[in-house]
Design a protein around this motif. Sequence first.
Motif, PDB file in Angstrom:
ATOM      1  N   CYS A 474     -31.650   8.856  -0.176  1.00  0.00           N
ATOM      2  CA  CYS A 474     -31.322  10.289  -0.115  1.00  0.00           C
ATOM      3  C   CYS A 474     -30.240  10.610  -1.150  1.00  0.00           C
ATOM      4  O   CYS A 474     -29.299   9.849  -1.357  1.00  0.00           O
ATOM      5  CB  CYS A 474     -30.843  10.629   1.284  1.00  0.00           C
ATOM      6  N   LYS A 508     -30.273  10.060   9.757  1.00  0.00           N
ATOM      7  CA  LYS A 508     -30.980  11.336   9.612  1.00  0.00           C
ATOM      8  C   LYS A 508     -31.311  11.894  10.989  1.00  0.00           C
ATOM      9  O   LYS A 508     -31.765  11.155  11.866  1.00  0.00           O
ATOM     10  CB  LYS A 508     -32.270  11.143   8.806  1.00  0.00           C
ATOM     11  N   LYS A 511     -33.847  17.689   9.787  1.00  0.00           N
ATOM     12  CA  LYS A 511     -33.904  17.873   8.339  1.00  0.00           C
ATOM     13  C   LYS A 511     -32.554  17.651   7.679  1.00  0.00           C
ATOM     14  O   LYS A 511     -32.392  17.960   6.491  1.00  0.00           O
ATOM     15  CB  LYS A 511     -34.415  19.282   8.008  1.00  0.00           C
ATOM     16  N   PRO A 580     -28.151  18.734   3.798  1.00  0.00           N
ATOM     17  CA  PRO A 580     -29.612  18.646   3.929  1.00  0.00           C
ATOM     18  C   PRO A 580     -30.120  17.284   3.458  1.00  0.00           C
ATOM     19  O   PRO A 580     -29.605  16.713   2.503  1.00  0.00           O
ATOM     20  CB  PRO A 580     -30.130  19.775   3.036  1.00  0.00           C
ATOM     21  N   TYR A 581     -31.141  16.781   4.141  1.00  0.00           N
ATOM     22  CA  TYR A 581     -31.768  15.529   3.729  1.00  0.00           C
ATOM     23  C   TYR A 581     -32.778  15.843   2.623  1.00  0.00           C
ATOM     24  O   TYR A 581     -33.710  16.617   2.831  1.00  0.00           O
ATOM     25  CB  TYR A 581     -32.489  14.880   4.908  1.00  0.00           C
ATOM     26  N   GLN A 582     -32.584  15.239   1.454  1.00  0.00           N
ATOM     27  CA  GLN A 582     -33.508  15.456   0.346  1.00  0.00           C
ATOM     28  C   GLN A 582     -33.458  14.272  -0.603  1.00  0.00           C
ATOM     29  O   GLN A 582     -32.401  13.713  -0.884  1.00  0.00           O
ATOM     30  CB  GLN A 582     -33.162  16.761  -0.403  1.00  0.00           C
ATOM     31  N   THR A 583     -34.630  13.925  -1.086  1.00  0.00           N
ATOM     32  CA  THR A 583     -34.754  12.810  -2.040  1.00  0.00           C
ATOM     33  C   THR A 583     -34.967  13.318  -3.456  1.00  0.00           C
ATOM     34  O   THR A 583     -35.062  12.539  -4.388  1.00  0.00           O
ATOM     35  CB  THR A 583     -35.926  11.913  -1.641  1.00  0.00           C
ATOM     36  N   ARG A 584     -35.046  14.649  -3.567  1.00  0.00           N
ATOM     37  CA  ARG A 584     -35.184  15.261  -4.890  1.00  0.00           C
ATOM     38  C   ARG A 584     -34.191  16.401  -4.968  1.00  0.00           C
ATOM     39  O   ARG A 584     -34.207  17.305  -4.159  1.00  0.00           O
ATOM     40  CB  ARG A 584     -36.613  15.774  -5.107  1.00  0.00           C
ATOM     41  N   TRP A 585     -33.317  16.373  -5.952  1.00  0.00           N
ATOM     42  CA  TRP A 585     -32.227  17.354  -6.041  1.00  0.00           C
ATOM     43  C   TRP A 585     -32.764  18.687  -6.535  1.00  0.00           C
ATOM     44  O   TRP A 585     -33.384  18.775  -7.583  1.00  0.00           O
ATOM     45  CB  TRP A 585     -31.143  16.826  -6.968  1.00  0.00           C
ATOM     46  N   SER A 586     -32.498  19.759  -5.738  1.00  0.00           N
ATOM     47  CA  SER A 586     -33.000  21.094  -6.099  1.00  0.00           C
ATOM     48  C   SER A 586     -31.887  22.099  -6.231  1.00  0.00           C
ATOM     49  O   SER A 586     -32.122  23.290  -6.275  1.00  0.00           O
ATOM     50  CB  SER A 586     -33.992  21.580  -5.029  1.00  0.00           C
TER      51      SER A 586
END
Length: 588
Positions: A474, A508, A511, A580-586
């Motif tokens: 993450c 986690k 979300k 927020p849990y995310q594996t792609r930075w937005s």
Amino acid sequence: MKNLKLCIFNRYKNLKIKYKLIIIISTIMVVCLSFIILGFQYAFNSYDEQIYRKSSQVLIMSSNRIEDELKNIEEVSYRVLADNKIQQALIEAKKELTNYDQYQIEKEIRDTLTSYIGSEEYIQSIHLFDTNGKEYQAGKITASILYENADHLEQRAREGDGRNVWVSLKDSQNTIFSARQLRSYQNLSLDNLGTLIIEVSLNDIVKELPREWGGQEGRIAISYGEDIFFAEETSIQIDKLNLSVSDRQGYRIQKLAERNYFVTYSNSTYANWTYWNVLPFETMFAKVTTIKFLVIFLFFVILLSSIYFFIRFSKRITDPIENLVSAMKVVQNGDFKAVDTFRLTEEKDEIGILHRNFFVMIERINDLINENYEKQLLIKDTEFKALQSQINPHFLYNTLESINWLAKINKQTQISKMVESLGFLLRNAISLKDDVITVQEEIEMVQHYITIQKFRFEERLDFSLNINENVKGCLIPKLIIQPLVENAINYALEMMMEPCKIKVSAYKEGKDLYLAVEDNGQGMDMAQLEQVRRGEFKTRGNGIGLSNIDSRIKFVFGSKYGLQIDSELNIGTKVLIIIPYQTRWSYV
């Protein structure tokens, strides 16, 4: 439709300010007018209700007054019925009598009936028909309509079976008749003795009723079923009234002969009659209607006057602004000297202040440009010398590598590990290309930091990790866990003589990603905890504070994310990061 709205909005957006002001003021005035009209309508409806209530009260009082008089007359008919002289005379009239005896009976009956005439002022005449059809009369001369409808009246009396019956005749608008069958009370035989008919002047009763509405031309009418059997003399075509009603009382506005009338009605259970009160609508509402149109007229006068004055006023605002816009366009082209040709407004309001500040600003900019041009060479020279004095970070990394190599040669493993960890921390802290890293990479930085601190605190530092495998990839902002570990060492470990447990967790939920740093230090009381939460607590170091980390997280992810701090005195402190849990930075 959507394109039309968008087109209108774009056209409005591109209008000049004065036209926007006119549209806004006009819209506000129209909205106000709408509310005024709605308010008037509500007031008029309330006024209608008040008029109805008053008319209804007057009508009910009038109907009660009429029925009271009719009940009095009904009582007279009952007294006639029960009169012993009348009873005895009618029984004698059935026998074979001489002319003299017949004359005496007639005289006695007429004298008795005459005595009852004066008991009620609205009785016109009293008629008594015996079983042989002979009439005994007292009072005024009766119209022929009574004799033309004598059979009908006797029939209605028989239907009453001894009770009083009120009969209205179609062609008799001013009178009403009380009909009752006379029965013999002698020995309770109840033999038929004849029919009693009392003619009543209904018009005289109505004339004596109290009048409201300032003597206007309203009139009272009475109907039975779908027929009006009484109506006051008037020019109003009362016979055209819509007599269908669904409730006992109410009101309506009805047009009769091209005129509107306010009609109130009330149903009576006494004789199942419906009473009507008809009032001319325009007479009642003339003043109200005049006021309504006067207010609307004055509103439009005020609206047009306001638009005119707003046009005059807006020009005083927009003309200096347009002058200022023209000056800005000249400045935009780089011609600062041409600004002097524009007229400076002499007003001292906000527009005048804007004008003066703009021209002062242009002068300052022009001076700064000239001053900046003269200092460019000096600045360039200073920058060059500053670059020469800078230390290349790679030189520092290479120096640490040399120290590490020398430590390994001399078998100084502790020094080697410290130098490797320090080099890792410096490389990642100074590097500017990666502001976002994975949880795994952040944990590696924490581990290198702990490696250095282990050599300092040895067994006093009890450090553990609990990182779920599904969160290691993450992405998180750089340097948000290590400062929390550093705080735990500074404010928990350093204050303790016994071993201090510091635990870093990552997991986690839903979300969201949760990062926690816990220690079993001395903790904080509620007052100190509140200071820390509000960012008012003064730290002892120069590192990254909790409020700084919280602000970074809220800035990037929003106000619902950030730090949560919990602490209890002599138990320990827990700092929780929620992102927020995310594996792609937005996020940018």
